[in-house]
Each structure stands twice: as structure tokens, then as C-alpha cells.
Design a protein around this motif. Structure first.
Motif, PDB file in Angstrom:
ATOM      1  N   SER A 134      -0.046  -1.129   2.204  1.00 40.85           N
ATOM      2  CA  SER A 134      -1.010  -1.391   1.134  1.00 40.85           C
ATOM      3  C   SER A 134      -2.303  -2.041   1.602  1.00 40.85           C
ATOM      4  O   SER A 134      -3.288  -2.063   0.863  1.00 40.85           O
ATOM      5  N   ASN A 145      -5.616   2.739   0.363  1.00 45.43           N
ATOM      6  CA  ASN A 145      -4.985   1.441   0.134  1.00 45.43           C
ATOM      7  C   ASN A 145      -6.068   0.404  -0.214  1.00 45.43           C
ATOM      8  O   ASN A 145      -7.240   0.771  -0.422  1.00 45.43           O
ATOM      9  N   PRO A 202      -3.164   5.873   4.220  1.00 56.23           N
ATOM     10  CA  PRO A 202      -2.052   5.528   5.116  1.00 56.23           C
ATOM     11  C   PRO A 202      -1.515   6.684   5.951  1.00 56.23           C
ATOM     12  O   PRO A 202      -1.235   6.519   7.142  1.00 56.23           O
TER      13      PRO A 202
END
Length: 240
Positions: free
Chosen positions: A94, A132, A138
Motif C-alpha cells: 500500500s 498505491n 504494485p
């Protein structure tokens, strides 16, 4: 063709009767199983069940915490059940710092697992395709910065509004197996053929690329066995 089943699909019974679930999987016609937990059963017992019902373990979904807390024990369990693929079913990606941490863990774990004859893989959800908190994508970070293999979940790819056929084609050199799933584009999954995901197109491309296909169906409607039976019957309509 032979197919595997992600045992999370039978989560309504696996925690109470893992052996019975494996027996059902074999009776339906699946040849492989991908575990999502062993519910306290020792590896020797699980291996006996696999042999008894003629099933091959194609992989496990093993959380990051298991590798952090007992790496050697996790490896030993995989080797005893005859599993050469360890799939991380998701990780905290995240923030940039979280990505850095996971990239470092992959750099540590990947070679050690390879020495033991085990491939380290990563299973995506939809968030890996989206920025994120620090603006990173990601999946792109993992592609560029690690050597990890990807078990592309083609339904979550579809949920993220990406073309799963394009993704598995582009990442083909990093893929040995995929999740074949269906749904309406939301977080609820349906049996194969009952949603709007491009299941047939994914199946055709995965077959052409030589990927092993693992079915996952998350609805348990009205129960897991009924749902994965419908999936298997749908697969028969696609041919060999």
C-alpha cells in the motif's frame, strides 16, 4: 486437459473435513489441488490423502507471515507433501515503504526456496493494478524489481479493468499457472460461465501458452461442492 482447484473454493468444509473435501475434488474430476491452509493436519497425513485420491498438489497459498515466522518449517512441509510451488496470496503493497520491504523479502526468500526446489510466486487481487498511496502500481514494481513468478488471477485482473488476456500474454515468461475465475466485475465470484469475465478467451490463450489452470470459485452457492462441480461441467464444454 487436467485442471487444478484452489481449495478456498471449498472453505465451507475444508476446516472441518479436509480429507472429505479432497475426496470430493477427485470425484468431480479435478487432478490437482492448490491448498489454502492445512488446518493443523501434519504433512504426512495430507500426503497420504493426496496419494489415496490420486491428486497432485500444484501449489499452496502461503501467507507472508508463515515465511517470516517459520521459514524452515514451511519449506519442510512443502517438501513432504511434494509441493514445488509456494504462492503468496497477497501482501501489503500500500505504500512505497511496504513495497520496498516486500521486494527485499522476495530477494531473500526466492533464492532460498529455489535451492529447496520450490518456486516462489505471487497471486494478485485487483489492488496490485491500481496506484498505491505513493502512486506506485504494485504489479509493475514487482515485475521490475523482483524475479518472482506470478500466478495471475484473471478475474481480479478483470475487476481492475485490465484485459486478462493481454496481461497473461505480456507476462508469459513469468507465469506457469493462472487462476481461472468468473464473476460480474464486482467482489462476488460466480461459477465459470455464469459471469461476465472473458473466461473462454482466457482459457484459449492460457492453453496456447501452456499454462496450468487452477479453478477458483468463491460463491459457495449453495455450497462449495455444487459450485466447483458446475465449474468443471463448464470446462467440459470448452473442449480439450
Amino acid at each position: 486437459m487436467e485442471y487444478g482447484l484452489q481449495m478456498f473454493s471449498l472453505r465451507d468444509i475444508t476446516d472441518k473435513d479436509l480429507e472429505g473435501a479432497l475426496k470430493k475434488v477427485s470425484e468431480i474430476g479435478y487432478k490437482g489441488v492448490e491448498f489454502a491452509g492445512f488446518f493443523g493436519h501434519p504433512a504426512k497425513e495430507v500426503k497420504e490423502w493426496l496419494d489415496r485420491y490420486g491428486l497432485k498438489v500444484t501449489g499452496t497459498h502461503t501467507p507472508v507471515q508463515a515465511l517470516e515466522q517459520d521459514f524452515d518449517g514451511t519449506v519442510a512441509y512443502h517438501k513432504e507433501i511434494g509441493c514445488d510451488t509456494l504462492i503468496i496470496p497477497g501482501a501489503d503493497l500500500s505504500t512505497a515503504a511496504a513495497v520496498d520491504k516486500f521486494v527485499a523479502q522476495c530477494a531473500e526468500w526466492g533464492p532460498k526456496l529455489a535451492q529447496a526446489g520450490i518456486s516462489l510466486q505471487y497471486h494478485n487481487h485487483h489492488a496490485e493494478y491500481l496506484p498505491n498511496k505513493d502512486g506506485q502500481i504494485p504489479l509493475e514494481e514487482l515485475t521490475k524489481r523482483t524475479g518472482i513468478q506470478f500466478e495471475i488471477d484473471t478475474y481480479w485482473t478483470f475487476v481492475a479493468r485490465r484485459d486478462p488476456v493481454e496481461v497473461i500474454t505480456r507476462l508469459k515468461d513469468r507465469i506457469t499457472c493462472i487462476h481461472l475465475k468468473d464473476g460480474s466485475g464486482g467482489h462476488a465470484g460466480y461459477s465459470l460461465g455464469q459471469g461476465s469475465a472473458p473466461v473462454k478467451a482466457v482459457w484459449e490463450r492460457a492453453k496456447k501458452l501452456g499454462f496450468y489452470m487452477v479453478v477458483e470459485s468463491e460463491g459457495c452457492d449453495p455450497d462449495g461442492v455444487s459450485e466447483v462441480t458446475r465449474c468443471f461441467e463448464f470446462l467440459k464444454t470448452l473442449g480439450e
